[in-house]
Design a protein around this motif. Sequence first.
Motif, PDB file in Angstrom:
ATOM      1  N   LYS A   3       0.832  -1.205   0.000  1.00 23.42           N
ATOM      2  CA  LYS A   3       0.000   0.000   0.000  1.00 23.42           C
ATOM      3  C   LYS A   3       0.866   1.254   0.000  1.00 23.42           C
ATOM      4  N   PHE A   4       1.982   1.185   0.702  1.00 22.57           N
ATOM      5  CA  PHE A   4       2.891   2.334   0.742  1.00 22.57           C
ATOM      6  C   PHE A   4       3.581   2.542  -0.605  1.00 22.57           C
ATOM      7  N   PRO A  12       5.310  10.177  -6.634  1.00 18.76           N
ATOM      8  CA  PRO A  12       6.105  11.303  -7.159  1.00 18.76           C
ATOM      9  C   PRO A  12       7.474  11.431  -6.505  1.00 18.76           C
ATOM     10  N   TYR A  13       7.542  11.180  -5.211  1.00 18.15           N
ATOM     11  CA  TYR A  13       8.820  11.281  -4.513  1.00 18.15           C
ATOM     12  C   TYR A  13       9.772  10.162  -4.934  1.00 18.15           C
ATOM     13  N   VAL A  14       9.218   9.001  -5.238  1.00 16.51           N
ATOM     14  CA  VAL A  14      10.046   7.893  -5.713  1.00 16.51           C
ATOM     15  C   VAL A  14      10.653   8.223  -7.069  1.00 16.51           C
ATOM     16  N   VAL A  20      17.264  13.772  -7.041  1.00 18.64           N
ATOM     17  CA  VAL A  20      17.628  14.408  -5.777  1.00 18.64           C
ATOM     18  C   VAL A  20      18.926  13.820  -5.237  1.00 18.64           C
ATOM     19  N   LEU A  21      19.049  12.486  -5.287  1.00 17.63           N
ATOM     20  CA  LEU A  21      20.259  11.837  -4.786  1.00 17.63           C
ATOM     21  C   LEU A  21      21.484  12.227  -5.608  1.00 17.63           C
TER      22      LEU A  21
END
Length: 294
Positions: A3-4, A12-14, A20-21
Amino acid sequence: MNKFLYSSRVAPYVFVLPFVLSFLIFFAYPVMTTIVMSFQEVLPGQTHFIGLVNYRNLWSESFFTALKNSSRYTFWTLLVLIPLPLVLAVFLNAKLTKASAFFRSALFVPSLTSVVVAGTIFRLVFGSLDDSVMNAFRHMLGMPTINWLANSATGMLVMVILATWRFTGVNIIYFLSALQSIPHELYESAEIDGANKWDQFWRITLPLLKPVAIYVITISIYGGYSMFTESFILWNGNRSPNDIGLTMIGLLYREGIERNNLGFGSAIGITLLGITMILNVIQLKFFGLFRKED
């Protein structure tokens, strides 16, 4: 866990995480480390803080020579590599131009050439011998042999010609992509209203090319001040006569690598970063990028 992972809020963050990294690891961290090193004396196996000594040492003839050379180079490349590719892109985008695909490819090929190979060829073409290509051409016009790379003016001319040869095709691609996104109906409407080709170019093409032009100017400023390899190859090292080919990156290389003075080299790098950021903010402000939309 499923679910996460499949959450629409998390996705979107994935997706942005790799960027970002990479930004944090390969840009932010090195910049922060360089800032710290610029206030240090870095010796093999030991470092200690020395305050603003490295920045005070910037007040030297070598630094101002390198800054002047890099600024001149950036100015001349901007003066050539913005209007020339723009005009060529307009012609290549015109329907009346025959074999436009061939010319696009031919103009882009130089950008694929290794800068080391290109610099070596230009060093031979603009050599000091009587039978070098450019001196042989001068002899045909009744002019004497000159040492192109021994004079500040002619040395700068060679570097600008090399930059023009290598990067004209790249900027043409940028402008062509923008030109092809302009709706053709705008030109048809303007022609019906009696606008000639110049009016269409001035009133329609240029305003709609503004975002791409800003981008090209931004990367050109960065590219001008970060130029190093071309100068290094043309003068077969970082030792041009009277430092006529010394650039900001060349000075950083001389102090940081050749003389193992990494603290002073870091101060040069941070200063160069500040200069390019200020210049780009000025040109973005000039083009109204920070202006609020009505």
